[in-house]
Design a protein around this motif. Structure first.
Motif, PDB file in Angstrom:
ATOM      1  N   ILE A  22       3.185  -9.681 -10.167  1.00 30.82           N
ATOM      2  CA  ILE A  22       3.780 -10.459  -9.070  1.00 30.82           C
ATOM      3  C   ILE A  22       5.289 -10.249  -9.030  1.00 30.82           C
ATOM      4  CG2 ILE A  22       4.247 -12.814  -8.272  1.00 30.82           C
ATOM      5  CD1 ILE A  22       1.425 -13.505  -9.519  1.00 30.82           C
ATOM      6  N   ASN A  23       5.925 -10.350 -10.180  1.00 27.58           N
ATOM      7  CA  ASN A  23       7.380 -10.192 -10.227  1.00 27.58           C
ATOM      8  C   ASN A  23       7.812  -8.790  -9.826  1.00 27.58           C
ATOM      9  OD1 ASN A  23       7.723 -12.821 -11.040  1.00 27.58           O
ATOM     10  ND2 ASN A  23       8.020 -12.348 -13.208  1.00 27.58           N
ATOM     11  N   THR A  24       6.987  -7.779 -10.123  1.00 27.58           N
ATOM     12  CA  THR A  24       7.342  -6.405  -9.763  1.00 27.58           C
ATOM     13  C   THR A  24       7.375  -6.230  -8.254  1.00 27.58           C
ATOM     14  OG1 THR A  24       6.406  -5.557 -11.821  1.00 27.58           O
ATOM     15  CG2 THR A  24       6.701  -3.990 -10.021  1.00 27.58           C
ATOM     16  N   PHE A  25       6.333  -6.678  -7.567  1.00 29.93           N
ATOM     17  CA  PHE A  25       6.339  -6.568  -6.105  1.00 29.93           C
ATOM     18  C   PHE A  25       7.457  -7.410  -5.497  1.00 29.93           C
ATOM     19  CE2 PHE A  25       2.119  -4.759  -6.631  1.00 29.93           C
ATOM     20  CZ  PHE A  25       2.139  -3.779  -5.647  1.00 29.93           C
ATOM     21  N   GLY A  45      10.406  -4.361   2.711  1.00 33.58           N
ATOM     22  CA  GLY A  45      10.589  -5.373   1.684  1.00 33.58           C
ATOM     23  C   GLY A  45       9.828  -6.649   1.991  1.00 33.58           C
ATOM     24  N   ARG A  46       9.800  -7.041   3.259  1.00 32.10           N
ATOM     25  CA  ARG A  46       9.093  -8.272   3.635  1.00 32.10           C
ATOM     26  C   ARG A  46       7.605  -8.144   3.321  1.00 32.10           C
ATOM     27  NH1 ARG A  46       5.840 -10.197   7.093  1.00 32.10           N
ATOM     28  NH2 ARG A  46       5.623  -8.220   8.227  1.00 32.10           N
ATOM     29  N   ILE A  47       7.036  -6.976   3.572  1.00 35.16           N
ATOM     30  CA  ILE A  47       5.614  -6.788   3.303  1.00 35.16           C
ATOM     31  C   ILE A  47       5.346  -6.785   1.799  1.00 35.16           C
ATOM     32  CG2 ILE A  47       3.681  -5.194   3.570  1.00 35.16           C
ATOM     33  CD1 ILE A  47       4.885  -4.408   6.290  1.00 35.16           C
ATOM     34  N   LEU A  48       6.220  -6.183   1.022  1.00 34.01           N
ATOM     35  CA  LEU A  48       6.053  -6.217  -0.433  1.00 34.01           C
ATOM     36  C   LEU A  48       6.139  -7.649  -0.959  1.00 34.01           C
ATOM     37  CD1 LEU A  48       8.071  -3.088  -1.651  1.00 34.01           C
ATOM     38  CD2 LEU A  48       5.621  -3.304  -1.240  1.00 34.01           C
ATOM     39  N   LEU A  49       7.018  -8.449  -0.380  1.00 33.22           N
ATOM     40  CA  LEU A  49       7.096  -9.857  -0.776  1.00 33.22           C
ATOM     41  C   LEU A  49       5.805 -10.588  -0.419  1.00 33.22           C
ATOM     42  CD1 LEU A  49      10.773 -10.669   0.258  1.00 33.22           C
ATOM     43  CD2 LEU A  49       9.861 -10.509  -2.066  1.00 33.22           C
ATOM     44  N   ARG A  50       5.195 -10.198   0.688  1.00 33.73           N
ATOM     45  CA  ARG A  50       3.915 -10.803   1.063  1.00 33.73           C
ATOM     46  C   ARG A  50       2.822 -10.395   0.086  1.00 33.73           C
ATOM     47  NH1 ARG A  50       1.131 -14.985   2.367  1.00 33.73           N
ATOM     48  NH2 ARG A  50      -0.687 -14.577   3.692  1.00 33.73           N
ATOM     49  N   VAL A  51       2.854  -9.155  -0.403  1.00 36.36           N
ATOM     50  CA  VAL A  51       1.902  -8.749  -1.444  1.00 36.36           C
ATOM     51  C   VAL A  51       2.048  -9.662  -2.654  1.00 36.36           C
ATOM     52  CG1 VAL A  51       1.214  -6.915  -3.037  1.00 36.36           C
ATOM     53  CG2 VAL A  51       1.828  -6.338  -0.685  1.00 36.36           C
ATOM     54  N   ALA A  52       3.286  -9.928  -3.059  1.00 33.70           N
ATOM     55  CA  ALA A  52       3.525 -10.809  -4.204  1.00 33.70           C
ATOM     56  C   ALA A  52       2.948 -12.205  -3.946  1.00 33.70           C
ATOM     57  CB  ALA A  52       5.018 -10.896  -4.501  1.00 33.70           C
ATOM     58  N   ALA A  69       4.990  -0.349  -6.448  1.00 39.23           N
ATOM     59  CA  ALA A  69       6.024  -1.124  -5.757  1.00 39.23           C
ATOM     60  C   ALA A  69       7.284  -0.304  -5.466  1.00 39.23           C
ATOM     61  CB  ALA A  69       6.352  -2.388  -6.545  1.00 39.23           C
ATOM     62  N   PRO A  70       7.858   0.424  -6.439  1.00 43.68           N
ATOM     63  CA  PRO A  70       9.046   1.221  -6.095  1.00 43.68           C
ATOM     64  C   PRO A  70       8.728   2.372  -5.147  1.00 43.68           C
ATOM     65  CG  PRO A  70       8.399   1.617  -8.378  1.00 43.68           C
ATOM     66  CD  PRO A  70       7.591   0.455  -7.891  1.00 43.68           C
ATOM     67  N   ALA A  71       7.536   2.968  -5.277  1.00 46.55           N
ATOM     68  CA  ALA A  71       7.167   4.055  -4.360  1.00 46.55           C
ATOM     69  C   ALA A  71       7.084   3.536  -2.930  1.00 46.55           C
ATOM     70  CB  ALA A  71       5.837   4.664  -4.786  1.00 46.55           C
ATOM     71  N   LEU A  72       6.477   2.377  -2.742  1.00 41.22           N
ATOM     72  CA  LEU A  72       6.387   1.792  -1.403  1.00 41.22           C
ATOM     73  C   LEU A  72       7.749   1.357  -0.900  1.00 41.22           C
ATOM     74  CD1 LEU A  72       3.116  -0.348  -1.690  1.00 41.22           C
ATOM     75  CD2 LEU A  72       3.391   1.965  -0.758  1.00 41.22           C
TER      76      LEU A  72
END
Length: 496
Positions: free
Chosen positions: A124-127, A83-90, A178-181
């Motif tokens: 952005i909101n999705t990630f 989750g932290r990495i996905l937030l960094r993508v955003a 995003a959901p797959a990751l």
């Protein structure tokens, strides 16, 4: 949104450094040397030459995703770390929002204002949303026999192939990725050959954000070659596709001919928008109907392309929409004053014009538009188009046009409205305008559509699922339900 002028955006477009290579195993990959031209629909000019994926490049990307899933860290990370990495993508998408929006505008023709304010906001909101959700998923322990412990756990399915269209190249890619990751899967993304540039940028941004090599791979190429190779690949466990119903059928065949991979489809639509005479605000209903069909040049699977309006208010509503169509500013996507940009390309524009010609030929009345405009620009522009006196059997009422073309049909009672609304092979979305709560509930239940908007259109957020019924597909994007596509349920029964 930044206060940029037309000249500002033109200047920044000239300085863009656009990607030209695949993104595989965390690095740029030139592939076999073959390339294809990406043409901007705003002026017909070539934006760049991009590496063209064939079977070898797809094999390379799938092998990288397979290694990353089978022996890499991503599926084994704590969900909070994923989750932290996905937030960094955003965060990085936000930092590069202007560049990405400009790229989307150039490659598929939508106004920069929409690309920045709507497309990038959604991505952005999705990630961010799935980054926040990643560590909040729970397994189950049903009440089993007193001498046994039953566990139901969710496990990531493996390698996901995601194939997405050009109309929302980053939004729809994000809805798959995003959901797959978040679930712990690895992904091979194939964007449309019309809009590969922003997706290739996304792959690089994800690697910069900390995704391990091979977790997200992006290959550019066409559907019959790269898409087919991904659909047939035996090491792809799940295929998620958004696009036409015709191509969706191909992916089902590819699955049958390979490893029976799961195939999740979000396909076409011919969405009805029903306006009853007791609509709380007829002016708002008309304005929303016009916005819905002309937004994104009508290149929307959910576009309310069939306006079903009660005969007692039909002319009033239609006149308001026609007036809006005539006033709508069609122009350069890089002009902040533009309200409707270019269709994605000449081939698509010709297909839309063919539908318009068929409508005239079959006896529908053309009330606005119907012809291309801004012909001196080299771009693919069309006047917003409105037909009334449309018969339910006409092509205008049956086939997905995927352009700024509205068909107005009339009805005399609620039962007829529901019958007309459901008289389609599609079932993606629908709209309804009424002041009566009971009517709203009854009609919403009767409509065969994955989403029904009441007294609005195209509203919602990431908390609610999105997807279709009938030949509009299966499965759901958005919300926690999207994770169902990318996880397997495992039962463990322990005898005590």
């Amino acid at each position: 949104m930044p206060a940029l002028t037309h000249d500002d955006l033109l200047h920044r477009a000239e300085k863009l450094r656009l990607p030209a290579q695949h993104h595989i195993d965390g690095a740029d990959e030139p592939g076999s040397g073959a390339a294809f031209s990406v043409v901007s629909p705003r002026d017909g000019q070539v934006l760049g030459e991009v590496a063209d994926a064939h079977g070898a490049e797809v094999d390379l990307a799938v092998a990288a995703a397979r290694r990353a899933f089978d022996s890499g860290p991503w599926p084994r990370l704590a969900p909070a770390e994923r989750g932290r990495i996905l937030l960094r993508v955003a965060e990085l998408l936000e930092e590069q929002r202007e560049t990405l929006a400009l790229t989307v505008s150039l490659e598929m023709g939508k106004p920069f204002t929409d690309a920045y304010g709507i497309e990038l906001r959604a991505a952005i909101n999705t990630f961010r949303w799935y980054g926040q959700l990643a560590d909040k998923l729970t397994d189950e322990s049903p009440h089993a026999a007193p001498d046994a412990l039953a566990l139901v756990t969710r496990e990531p399915t493996g390698v996901v192939g995601a194939v997405v269209p050009w109309n929302f190249p980053l939004t729809l890619a994000s809805w798959k990725i995003a959901p797959a990751l978040a679930a712990g899967c690895t992904v091979v993304l194939k964007p449309s050959e019309n809009s590969p540039l922003s997706a290739l940028m996304l792959g690089r941004i994800a690697t910069e954000a900390g995704l391990p090599p091979g977790v997200l791979n992006v290959v550019a190429g066409d559907g019959p070659t790269a898409g087919r190779a991904l659909g047939l690949h035996p090491d792809v466990d799940v295929l998620a596709f958004t696009g036409s119903t015709a191509v969706g059928r191909h992916f089902l065949r590819y699955a049958a001919d390979s490893n029976l991979k799961r195939v999740w489809l979000e396909l076409g639509g011919k969405s009805p928008n029903i306006i009853l005479p007791d609509a709380p605000d007829l002016e708002k209903a008309a304005a929303t109907a016009a916005w819905g069909i002309f937004f994104n040049q009508g290149e929307m699977c959910t576009a309310p392309s069939r306006l079903l309006v009660h005969s007692s208010v039909a002319e009033r509503v239609t006149e308001a929409i026609v007036a809006r169509a005539r006033d709508l500013r069609v122009g350069d996507p890089l002009d902040p004053a533009t309200e409707m940009g270019a269709l994605v390309g000449e081939g698509h524009l010709e297909r839309v014009l063919d539908h318009i010609g068929a409508g005239v030929g079959q006896g529908a009345r053309l009330r606005a538009g119907g012809a291309r405009t801004l012909t001196g620009t080299g771009g693919s522009y069309l006047h917003p188009t409105v037909f009334d006196q449309v018969d339910p059997g006409m092509r205008l009422a049956r086939e997905e046009i995927f352009g700024p073309v509205l068909s107005v049909l009339t009805f005399d009672d609620v039962e007829e409205a529901v019958r007309l609304a459901n008289a389609t092979e599609y079932g993606l979305a629908a709209g309804l305008w009424t002041s009566d709560l009971s009517t709203a509930h009854r009609i919403s239940r009767a409509l065969k559509a994955g989403t029904v908007w009441v007294n609005c259109y195209e509203e919602g957020d990431l908390t609610v699922p999105f997807g279709g019924m009938k030949q509009s597909g299966n499965g759901r994007d958005k919300s926690a339900h999207a994770l169902e596509k990318y996880t397997e349920l495992k039962t463990t029964w322990i005898q005590l």
